[in-house]
Write a protein that holds these residues in place. Sequence first.
Motif, PDB file in Angstrom:
ATOM      1  N   ASP A 155       0.768  -1.369   0.102  1.00  0.00           N
ATOM      2  CA  ASP A 155      -0.099  -0.114   0.077  1.00  0.00           C
ATOM      3  C   ASP A 155       0.759   1.130   0.052  1.00  0.00           C
ATOM      4  N   LEU A 156       2.265   1.181   0.314  1.00  0.00           N
ATOM      5  CA  LEU A 156       2.934   2.322   0.394  1.00  0.00           C
ATOM      6  C   LEU A 156       2.993   2.827  -0.948  1.00  0.00           C
ATOM      7  N   PHE A 157       2.929   4.188  -1.183  1.00  0.00           N
ATOM      8  CA  PHE A 157       3.086   4.852  -2.443  1.00  0.00           C
ATOM      9  C   PHE A 157       2.059   4.760  -3.268  1.00  0.00           C
ATOM     10  N   GLY A 158       0.809   4.189  -2.766  1.00  0.00           N
ATOM     11  CA  GLY A 158      -0.132   3.780  -3.739  1.00  0.00           C
ATOM     12  C   GLY A 158      -1.130   5.036  -3.881  1.00  0.00           C
ATOM     13  N   SER A 159      -2.040   4.955  -4.697  1.00  0.00           N
ATOM     14  CA  SER A 159      -3.348   6.060  -4.932  1.00  0.00           C
ATOM     15  C   SER A 159      -4.265   5.177  -5.429  1.00  0.00           C
ATOM     16  N   HIS A 160      -5.624   5.670  -4.842  1.00  0.00           N
ATOM     17  CA  HIS A 160      -6.744   5.197  -5.553  1.00  0.00           C
ATOM     18  C   HIS A 160      -6.946   6.180  -6.624  1.00  0.00           C
ATOM     19  N   LEU A 161      -6.796   5.493  -7.910  1.00  0.00           N
ATOM     20  CA  LEU A 161      -6.935   5.910  -9.195  1.00  0.00           C
ATOM     21  C   LEU A 161      -7.038   5.000 -10.155  1.00  0.00           C
ATOM     22  N   ALA A 162      -8.230   5.060 -10.924  1.00  0.00           N
ATOM     23  CA  ALA A 162      -8.332   4.238 -12.025  1.00  0.00           C
ATOM     24  C   ALA A 162      -7.806   4.881 -13.350  1.00  0.00           C
ATOM     25  N   THR A 163      -7.022   4.355 -13.806  1.00  0.00           N
ATOM     26  CA  THR A 163      -6.255   4.867 -15.060  1.00  0.00           C
ATOM     27  C   THR A 163      -5.931   3.898 -15.960  1.00  0.00           C
ATOM     28  N   SER A 164      -5.862   4.293 -17.179  1.00  0.00           N
ATOM     29  CA  SER A 164      -5.353   3.309 -18.298  1.00  0.00           C
ATOM     30  C   SER A 164      -3.830   3.357 -18.378  1.00  0.00           C
ATOM     31  N   PRO A 193      -1.920   7.936   9.787  1.00  0.00           N
ATOM     32  CA  PRO A 193      -1.879   7.768  10.851  1.00  0.00           C
ATOM     33  C   PRO A 193      -0.658   7.054  11.569  1.00  0.00           C
ATOM     34  N   PHE A 194       0.164   6.297  10.462  1.00  0.00           N
ATOM     35  CA  PHE A 194       1.447   5.804  10.918  1.00  0.00           C
ATOM     36  C   PHE A 194       2.507   6.495  10.204  1.00  0.00           C
ATOM     37  N   ARG A 195       2.516   7.715  10.561  1.00  0.00           N
ATOM     38  CA  ARG A 195       3.557   8.691   9.984  1.00  0.00           C
ATOM     39  C   ARG A 195       4.988   7.928  10.214  1.00  0.00           C
ATOM     40  N   ALA A 196       5.280   7.858  11.454  1.00  0.00           N
ATOM     41  CA  ALA A 196       6.329   7.553  12.165  1.00  0.00           C
ATOM     42  C   ALA A 196       6.944   6.219  11.378  1.00  0.00           C
ATOM     43  N   SER A 197       6.104   5.292  11.327  1.00  0.00           N
ATOM     44  CA  SER A 197       6.286   3.938  10.607  1.00  0.00           C
ATOM     45  C   SER A 197       6.755   4.200   9.323  1.00  0.00           C
ATOM     46  N   VAL A 198       5.721   4.877   8.357  1.00  0.00           N
ATOM     47  CA  VAL A 198       6.069   5.270   7.094  1.00  0.00           C
ATOM     48  C   VAL A 198       7.474   5.966   6.972  1.00  0.00           C
ATOM     49  N   ARG A 199       7.734   6.901   7.773  1.00  0.00           N
ATOM     50  CA  ARG A 199       9.167   7.603   7.635  1.00  0.00           C
ATOM     51  C   ARG A 199      10.210   6.632   7.878  1.00  0.00           C
ATOM     52  N   ALA A 200      10.211   5.661   8.752  1.00  0.00           N
ATOM     53  CA  ALA A 200      11.324   4.611   8.842  1.00  0.00           C
ATOM     54  C   ALA A 200      11.396   3.755   7.644  1.00  0.00           C
ATOM     55  N   ALA A 201      10.149   3.313   7.022  1.00  0.00           N
ATOM     56  CA  ALA A 201      10.188   2.722   5.744  1.00  0.00           C
ATOM     57  C   ALA A 201      10.738   3.389   4.706  1.00  0.00           C
ATOM     58  N   LEU A 202      10.444   4.557   4.945  1.00  0.00           N
ATOM     59  CA  LEU A 202      10.895   5.540   3.520  1.00  0.00           C
ATOM     60  C   LEU A 202      12.440   5.381   3.583  1.00  0.00           C
ATOM     61  N   GLU A 203      13.143   5.571   4.726  1.00  0.00           N
ATOM     62  CA  GLU A 203      14.541   5.503   4.872  1.00  0.00           C
ATOM     63  C   GLU A 203      15.136   4.142   4.338  1.00  0.00           C
ATOM     64  N   ARG A 204      14.545   2.927   4.524  1.00  0.00           N
ATOM     65  CA  ARG A 204      14.755   1.881   4.045  1.00  0.00           C
ATOM     66  C   ARG A 204      14.702   1.660   2.422  1.00  0.00           C
ATOM     67  N   VAL A 205      13.514   2.107   1.889  1.00  0.00           N
ATOM     68  CA  VAL A 205      13.429   2.021   0.701  1.00  0.00           C
ATOM     69  C   VAL A 205      14.296   3.035  -0.187  1.00  0.00           C
ATOM     70  N   SER A 206      14.693   4.533   0.414  1.00  0.00           N
ATOM     71  CA  SER A 206      15.445   5.091  -0.308  1.00  0.00           C
ATOM     72  C   SER A 206      17.088   4.697  -0.482  1.00  0.00           C
ATOM     73  N   LEU A 225       9.125   9.397  -3.716  1.00  0.00           N
ATOM     74  CA  LEU A 225       9.977   9.399  -2.706  1.00  0.00           C
ATOM     75  C   LEU A 225       9.906  10.838  -2.018  1.00  0.00           C
ATOM     76  N   ASP A 226      10.243  12.000  -2.934  1.00  0.00           N
ATOM     77  CA  ASP A 226      10.490  13.202  -2.302  1.00  0.00           C
ATOM     78  C   ASP A 226       9.222  13.814  -1.821  1.00  0.00           C
ATOM     79  N   ALA A 227       7.994  13.285  -2.674  1.00  0.00           N
ATOM     80  CA  ALA A 227       6.681  13.981  -2.054  1.00  0.00           C
ATOM     81  C   ALA A 227       6.346  13.243  -0.547  1.00  0.00           C
ATOM     82  N   TYR A 228       6.675  12.042  -0.454  1.00  0.00           N
ATOM     83  CA  TYR A 228       6.620  11.463   0.825  1.00  0.00           C
ATOM     84  C   TYR A 228       7.482  12.027   2.027  1.00  0.00           C
ATOM     85  N   ALA A 229       8.622  12.167   1.655  1.00  0.00           N
ATOM     86  CA  ALA A 229       9.640  12.840   2.619  1.00  0.00           C
ATOM     87  C   ALA A 229       8.936  14.152   3.063  1.00  0.00           C
ATOM     88  N   GLU A 230       8.263  14.960   1.960  1.00  0.00           N
ATOM     89  CA  GLU A 230       7.679  16.429   2.388  1.00  0.00           C
ATOM     90  C   GLU A 230       6.597  15.878   3.493  1.00  0.00           C
TER      91      GLU A 230
END
Length: 395
Positions: A165-174, A198-211, A233-238
């Motif tokens: 679910d990380l970095f996802g978007s609810h968007l139907a597109t071709s 709601p899980f900003r701290a956990s997301v931030r930790a995962a972002l560091e691993r992913v980066s 990645l930059d958007a999530y960092a913000e």
Amino acid sequence: MAVREIAPGVHAVGAVDWNLRLFDALIGTPQGTSYNAYVVKGSEKTALIDTVDPKFEEDLLKNLMRLGLGSLDYIVINHAEQDHSGTLPLLLEMFPAATVIADEKCRDLLLRLLLVPEERIRIVKDGEALDLGGKTLEFMVTPWVHWPETMMTYEREDGILFSCDLFGSHLATSELYADDFMQIRPAAKRYYAEIMMPFRASVRAALERVSALDLQVIAPSHGPLYRNPVLILDAYAEWTSDAVKNLVLIPYVSMHGSTAKMVSFFTDALIERGVEVQPYDLTRADLGEVAMTAVDAATIVFAAPTVLFGPHPAAVHASYLLSILRPKTKFVSVIGSYGWGGKTVQHLKETLSHLDAEMIEPVYVRGYPGGEDLAALAGLADTIVKKHEDVVPRS
């Protein structure tokens, strides 16, 4: 969704839900969504990463047939929620030799939610790898990046991160890829606000691993993929940072005009003092947009009248949602009007206490606001300006 190649031996095989307008009977999806699933075929073994929502199981099976898959060796479940795993029971019938790959907590949920036979599940640990023959899947256990059992899967050779679910978007597109990121960004931000915030701290930790990974493609479970990963990645960092903007969010509801008058005056007072303001009439507002604004707002001021002995139900609903979304807002307050009594301010204070934010003294008046009441609102605006000077970066 048509079968599409991401890299040699790696294909997207999921489904698009063009008409979905409410996800989990809770989250508005004005642009639909997708249920992304992926096939990774090595020289020796083949793995399916995630499944689709059960109502799209036929689409998934057709796509597997189009790839000519007569068998599956592994079905990787990154997340036990049914929009990811719901087709798993059928797939286990269709592919009796397939082994389910999941982390331990995900295994436990699959047993309870889908009654999957325990002997069909192989537990993997953080950092463990699975060799498919020229394609290596590395598993990254990332608890509380939405649910306690979430996991991501990294395909090393092609640098593809199946990010759940990380970095996802609810968007139907071709479109398979989010190449026009400015067009995709609002949907991605809304998704972050409603699901990940709601899980900003956990997301931030995962972002560091992913980066730290050698990333070529980020392939989430909803919405388009990113072949320029730095954009998301930059958007999530913000979004996950502690930085807030000189912005006041005002969710409001008014019954007979008194609270609306206060909101109008207060909005103008803030604008005159150089503060950006975004009011939302809760009788017609899209709560997803309210949540998106909360991602950045330094202050949230709820405005609501008293209904009998407490706040208007629309304000109760919105305040509860924001309290569980837990934005990084620094300050909160309450304004509004009452007729003969009640506990509106107390109720909203208690709900908003779940936010890690300072409560600024509310302005709650009896009846239609007069001169002294408007002066108190101007004073509240002055207080907010001073508070923002300490938390908002100077441009």
